[in-house]
Every structure is written in structure tokens, then in C-alpha cells.
Design an enzyme around this catalytic site. Structure first.
Site, short mmCIF file in Angstrom:
data_model
loop_
_atom_site.label_atom_id
_atom_site.label_comp_id
_atom_site.label_asym_id
_atom_site.label_seq_id
_atom_site.Cartn_x
_atom_site.Cartn_y
_atom_site.Cartn_z
N HIS A 5 0.84 -1.20 0.00
CA HIS A 5 0.00 0.00 0.00
C HIS A 5 0.88 1.27 0.00
CE1 HIS A 5 -3.52 2.50 1.43
NE2 HIS A 5 -2.50 3.28 1.78
N GLU A 6 1.77 1.35 0.96
CA GLU A 6 2.61 2.54 1.06
C GLU A 6 3.51 2.66 -0.17
OE1 GLU A 6 1.77 4.72 3.06
OE2 GLU A 6 0.52 3.45 4.35
N HIS B 236 1.77 4.55 -2.82
CA HIS B 236 1.92 6.01 -2.67
C HIS B 236 3.30 6.44 -3.17
CE1 HIS B 236 -1.71 6.89 -0.46
NE2 HIS B 236 -1.42 6.08 0.55
#
Ligand SMILES: [Zn+2]
Length: 698
Positions: free
Chosen positions: A492-493, A496
Site C-alpha cells: 500500500h505505502e 503512494h
């Protein structure tokens, strides 16, 4: 004459040149001659921040003065562009401070952040409430058709103008003063909220010294707790903390109901203990000031104010959407609770299921149903391998290569630094900082020390990106082995991070709406358990054996397990956020009472607590997600649908779809309307079906 003029100008150049060579004792004020211009972490000390930030503010004030005293008619270049590029030093230093104050803070940094909060709020207001500056911005905006602007420039102009209005530029002088006061108070309360929370999180430890207290815990979990105790100077004991990687396994496996209750109660009472770190009055203050601010600016509530800039646009739209998912998820959660109660009764436990039992009985049922638990999969999710896995996906999709660099300054030994390249060309720097420590905030996030943009002359500035997580620690005899959920968080990170790394815009400062920014991150989660990806990275940390197909199959089947709970606890927090920010009058709230009533209104069952109770809801009270916590599930509609675009081609690494995703979304930052971007990628608006399907709520 000519000759001497030439001589003078040479002299000036030489002097200017020399001046640049004289280094300040404050490294924040110098050009950073580190590799790729990363911050010289090894030289920066706490005492350097305030002078550098004050100097940055001075510089920006001078730049603003130059803009407003310009005799020429306002145009895009002399006003909007000049304003956008102002405050470079301030921005550069603030990013370093902000990032380190979250990832590696200490008492000095905390004190500085308290000192800076009102100064920063004032500085911002001085710019946003400057009449002459606003008149110039408005003039450019009103004459926008006269200038030949690119799409990005048009959006920048509109955003700049709207931000001035939203910051109070059009208010009367008295109202401007009121707003300044509100902003100052808000900034202080928000800082205090976050600092109280960190103190409360670090303030509790479950210290065990008897073997029987460890009943039910797997060896790996015990070893981690022993390592934690040792690091705290309590060799021979076991320590569990309120950090999620420490607490969750205890709740999942401990047979000791009394200890589960003790640990979880400490968790959900954070900031609500009527002590010096209590957050209730602070929340009441924040909520009240936000209503006042919204009303002053002409909005019905703070939610209307915030959502105007988001994809959702209005609170009605958000409530309607959350309601739809809530109605689908609540019955599923109730059925999950019933199944757990049945198991408790069957085992002869004479008690009603409580919030601290949920993880424990869920784990048991999962084990029974799927013959699967986190301890079976952990050995295949060694953290280094998981990172290799995400790099592999980025390579297949976008052709990126990640090379470890040990010659670049870091702020903590745990940081892993990578240079990112594509076809041999530099793309950016990525730092990954994975383990919990008392100096780090909870949760996981991604930010930038420097964002991608072009400088005022058009030269490319490459991004320096940082990813921070709180993943399972290594123990004495084992490396860090993650749960599947933790592996997903890394992906997920990393999503980003890719959004930042693949950004390709001209002007600094474009911000992506909250309810769109989770699309790039959440879409990455879809790859983490794909068999094609697992076979590349999910290798047993001792034997190197690839994760067996039967475990993969079990993981897939279990992926829709407990989703009633996961959805409901999340939605409960989202609704709580919306309820606080939908208040239309500034009232003195009793926080416990408000929270209880809000949850009763939606019929939240007593066995489930909202994922965040008010007093530790950092996202909305200190973290910029006010009236925005819904964004994650809002974006899930987008990411579920967007991943279908890959699936539909029969190839989850389809380069054409990836190129389109990069060109229409990742590279664009906040330079275009989100719905337009999405439709440009997908050809249509997304529906809610893929989301419900993914969560097994259909
Ligand atoms: Zn995110």
C-alpha cells in the site's frame, strides 16, 4: 565605459559566486551536496530547524513583497507562477522537520513543533489574507481567458484562486482577525493531540513474567515479546505494547481473557484516561473551532468546507455512499458475532462476546474453517522478500529498477535507501523505514523530502520519497516475518511511493484530493497475494521453499473472511468523523456521550469498537483526514474497478494498461480533476459492485 561596466559585472558574479561557497554552520541553509541532494541527516541537529524556518519565512515574505510591488499588470507569470515558486527554503526545511518529527521524534523536536505551530499558522495567514496579493490573484483569475495557459496552469490558477477564498481572503478585516485566532488555536490543539497520543501509546506496557501468562501464544510472538522486554532492560520478561504489531498477535492467540481485556482496554482508552494526556477537551476545542471556521467562511459545516475540494464534493454524497456499504456489511458482522458466540457457548465459556475476544475467536474459527493462521504464513513473508516482491511488480508494470544504496545519509540505522531508475535513467530516491520504536508515530505513511517538479527555469527536480511502517520486528533468532496484512500494508505505502516517484508535473504544490490519493496505494494491494507474484517473493526464510499452492489457495479463500468486522469497524470510524464535522453550530461537546450516541444512531454492535475511537483518531484530529477518513473505502470503489482493467486483459502485468494508469493518473499528481483522470484511464465511471464483491459483502 563599456569595458569598466563589464568589469563590474564580472566582479559581482565573482562575489556572488564566492558568497555561495561560504557555507553556513546551519546545514539546512546550505545547498545539499549529498548524493542526489538528500537531506544531510548526519549533520542536522534540532537547534538548526527554527533559525532555518524563520529565514525561510523571511525569504518568502520578500518574494511576496516583490510580487505585490510589481508595477506591471498581474499576469500568470508575475503572480501565480511567482507565488507558486516562493518559499523554497521554507518548504525544503519544513518537509525535513515534518518527516522526522513523525518518524524519529524526540523531546526537542516535539518542543519545536509546539513552538512552530502558531508561527507557521500566522505566516500562512499573512500570505493568504494579504489583500494586495489577493487582488492580483483575482485579477489573473478573472482575466484567465486572455492568457495562453496549459491545462496544468489553468488548474493551478483555479486552485490558487479558490484556496485564497477558502483561506478567508475575501473576508472583512474583523473576520480575518477572527480567522487568524481560530487558525492559531487550532494549530496548537492539533499538535497537542498528537503528542498526547504518542505519550499514551508509549505509556502502557503489558509486562509478563510468568510462563502461564503466555498460554496460547505462538513461539514467534513470544520471542518478539522477549526481544521487546530486552530492549527495555527487562531481560527474562515478556512485554506487549499498544503498537499494533505487538498487540494484535496477543489478542489473536492469548488464552488469557483477563489479559486480553487488560491490553485491549488500555488500547481503546488511549487519550481517555482523565490524566494529563487526555484528549477529550482538546477534541471538543478542535471541533468547535472548525465549525466556527467553516461558518465564518460561509459553509454550513466543516464537512461542506472540506469536501468541496474532494472528489465526493458534498457530505450528502459521502453519507449516502457509506450508508450503502454499512447496510451491506452490518448484517455480515452480526453473523460473525453470532458464530463466535456459538463457539464460546460450545466451549462452555459462560460469557458474552466482548471487543477483546473478537480477534481470538476469529482466529480460532479461521483455523477451523481454512486451517490457516498468521503463524503458518509468516515464514513466507520475510520483510526483505516482500520488498523484493513489490519491486518486482513495479518492474513488470513500469519498468522501474531499485538499487540499494548504502552511501546516502540516513536518519536512523533502520532506514533502507534505494535509487530508482528506468532504462538506466534516474527516477528518484526511495527510503523505507519499517520497524516500530518509541520515537515513531503509529501506523504507516508515505511522504517526500522533495517532491517531483520542474524548477522555475524548467529543469527537472527528482523526488526523494520516504515510506514509513510499523512492521513486525526481528527477534533474537528470526528476521522480521510479516503477516499477510503487514505485507499488504507495505504494498500500500509503496503504491503512494510510486505515485510520487512517477509524478511528471511542472509546478510544485499541486495536491491530490484525499479521496483520490488512496487509489494509487490501494491498487497495489491487489498484487500482493496474486499467485504469480507470490511465487516470486513468498519464499520460506529458512528453506527458500516457495509458498505452497495449498496455502495460497487457503489465503485466497480466507481473504473474504471476517470482512463484516473489518468493514464495520472502519465504517464506524468514518461515520464518527463525518458526524463530528457535520455539526452546524459550535457547541461544547461531551466527547464520550457524542461518540456513544453517534454509534448508537447507526446501530454499531457492542462487540465492535470503531477502528479509531475519538481520543486516538489521529487521522482526523491531527493528520489532515478531517471529514476525509471515508476516503479509503471511497477509493476502494476506484481501485477494485481499476484492477479489473488489468484482469480483463488476462494479464495482471499488462504493460499497456500500466502505461495508461501511469500517464493518466500516477504522473498527473493533482493537476487534473480526479473523475476526469479516472475516466481518461478507464473510459467510464466506476460502480460499487467490484468493491462489494471483493469484500464478499454481496
Ligand atoms: Zn494510504
Amino acid at each position: 565605459m563599456k569595458k569598466s561596466l563589464l568589469f563590474i559585472s564580472c566582479l559581482i558574479i565573482i562575489i556572488a559566486g564566492c558568497k555561495k561557497e561560504i557555507k553556513s554552520e546551519n546545514p539546512l541553509l546550505n545547498e545539499w551536496d549529498t548524493p542526489f541532494g538528500v537531506p544531510p541527516f548526519d549533520q542536522i541537529m534540532a537547534k538548526h530547524y527554527i533559525p532555518a524556518i524563520l529565514k525561510g519565512m523571511d525569504e518568502q515574505r520578500n518574494e511576496i513583497r516583490t510580487i505585490i510591488t510589481n508595477r506591471a499588470e498581474p499576469d500568470f507569470n508575475n503572480t501565480i507562477k511567482a507565488l507558486t515558486y516562493s518559499g523554497e527554503l521554507l518548504n525544503k526545511v519544513s518537509r525535513v522537520f515534518g518527516a522526522l518529527n513523525s518518524a524519529n521524534t524526540n523531546d526537542s523536536l516535539k518542543a519545536i513543533s509546539r513552538e512552530l505551530a502558531p508561527i507557521t499558522a500566522k505566516h500562512r495567514d499573512d500570505i493568504n489574507l494579504n489583500d494586495t496579493l489577493f487582488r492580483r490573484v483575482r485579477s489573473v483569475y478573472e482575466n484567465r481567458d486572455k492568457f495562453k495557459l496549459t491545462e496544468e496552469e489553468k488548474k493551478l490558477l483555479e486552485d490558487t484562486y479558490r484556496d485564497f477564498i477558502r483561506s478567508g481572503a475575501a473576508l472583512s478585516p474583523e473576520d480575518k482577525d477572527k480567522l487568524r485566532k481560530i487558525n492559531k488555536e487550532l494549530s496548537l490543539l492539533q499538535v497537542k493531540f498528537g503528542q498526547n497520543l504518542l505519550a499514551e501509546t508509549n505509556g502502557f506496557k503489558l509486562i509478563l513474567d510468568k510462563k502461564e501468562d503466555l498460554s496460547g501464544l505462538p513461539d514467534g510472538v513470544i520471542a518478539q515479546a522477549a526481544a521487546m522486554a530486552k530492549s527495555l532492560g527487562m531481560d527474562g520478561k515478556w512485554v506487549f505494547t499498544l503498537q499494533v504489531p505487538s498487540m494484535t498477535p496477543f489478542l489473536q492467540y492469548s488464552d488469557r481473557r483477563d489479559l486480553r481485556e487488560k491490553l485491549f482496554t488500555a488500547y481503546f482508552m488511549k487519550g481517555d484516561n482523565d490524566n494529563e494526556f487526555d484528549n477529550k477537551q482538546i477534541i471538543a476545542g478542535i471541533v468547535k473551532l472548525r465549525v466556527e471556521k467553516a461558518k465564518l467562511l460561509g459553509y454550513k459545516s466543516f464537512a461542506y468546507f472540506t469536501l468541496e475540494r474532494n472528489m465526493a464534493k458534498t457530505p450528502e454524497k459521502v453519507f449516502e455512499f457509506l450508508g450503502q456499504v454499512w447496510d451491506a456489511a452490518l448484517p455480515v458482522a452480526k453473523a460473525e458475532a453470532t458464530a463466535q458466540q456459538e463457539l464460546i457457548d460450545k466451549e462452555g465459556g459462560k460469557f458474552k462476546l466482548a471487543p477483546w475476544d473478537w480477534w481470538y475467536y476469529t482466529e480460532k474459527i479461521k483455523k477451523e474453517k481454512y486451517d490457516l493462521d498468521d503463524e503458518i504464513t509468516r515464514p513466507y513473508f520475510r520483510i526483505d522478500n516482500v520488498m523484493e516482491g513489490m519491486f518486482y511488480v513495479a518492474n513488470r508494470l513500469y519498468g522501474l529498477t531499485f538499487t540499494r544504496r548504502d552511501d546516502i545519509p540516513k536518519y536512523h540505522p533502520d532506514v533502507n535507501t534505494f535509487e530508482v531508475t528506468r532504462e538506466g535513467k534516474h527516477v528518484g530516491i526511495l527510503m523505507i523505514d519499517n520497524y516500530p520504536r518509541p520515537s515513531k508515530n503509529g501506523g504507516a505513511w508515505c511522504g517526500t523530502y522533495r517532491s517531483q517538479r520542474r524548477d522555475i527555469k524548467g529543469k527537472m527536480i527528482y523526488p526523494v520519497v520516504t515510506m514509513v511502517t510499523n512492521s513486525s520486528l526481528p527477534s533474537a533468532d528470526k528476521p522480521s516475518l510479516l503477516t499477510a496484512l503487514e505485507a499488504e500494508t507495505l504494498f500500500h505505502e509503496f503504491g503512494h511511493a510510486l505515485n510520487n516517484l512517477l509524478s511528471n508535473i511542472t509546478y510544485p504544490g499541486s495536491s491530490i484530493p484525499r479521496d483520490f490519493v488512496e487509489l494509487p496505494s490501494q491498487i497495489m494491494e491487489h498484487w500482493v497475494l496474486e499467485p504469480e507474484v507470490l511465487k516470486v517473493y513468498a519464499k520460506h526464510y529458512q528453506t527458500g521453499e516457495i509458498i505452497p499452492a495449498e496455502i495460497v489457495e487457503k489465503l485466497d479463500k480466507a481473504s473474504k473472511f471476517n470482512t463484516g468486522f473489518i468493514t464495520v469497524e472502519y465504517l464506524a470510524a468514518s461515520l464518527l468523523d463525518m458526524e463530528y464535522h457535520s455539526l452546524t453550530e459550535p457547541v461544547d461537546l461531551d466527547i464520550r456521550d457524542f461518540e456513544n450516541k453517534a454509534m448508537q444512531k447507526y446501530g454499531l454492535i457492542s462487540e465492535i469498537k470503531p477502528r479509531y475511537r475519538s481520543t486516538y483518531f489521529n487521522h482526523i484530529f491531527a493528520g489532515g483526514y478531517s471529514a476525509g477518513y471515508y476516503s479509503y473505502i471511497w477509493c476502494e470503489v476506484l481501485d477494485a474497478d481499476a484492477f479489473q482493467a488489468f484482469k480483463e486483459t488476462g494479464d495482471i502485468f499488462n504493460r499497456e494498461v500500466a502505461a495508461k494508469f501511469e500517464n493518466e493518473i500516477l504522473s498527473k499528481g493533482g493537476t487534473r480533476d480526479p473523475l476526469e483522470m479516472y475516466i481518461a484511464f478507464r473510459g467510464k465511471e466506476p460502480g460499487i459492485d467490484a468493491l462489494l464483491e471483493n469484500r464478499g459483502l454481496k
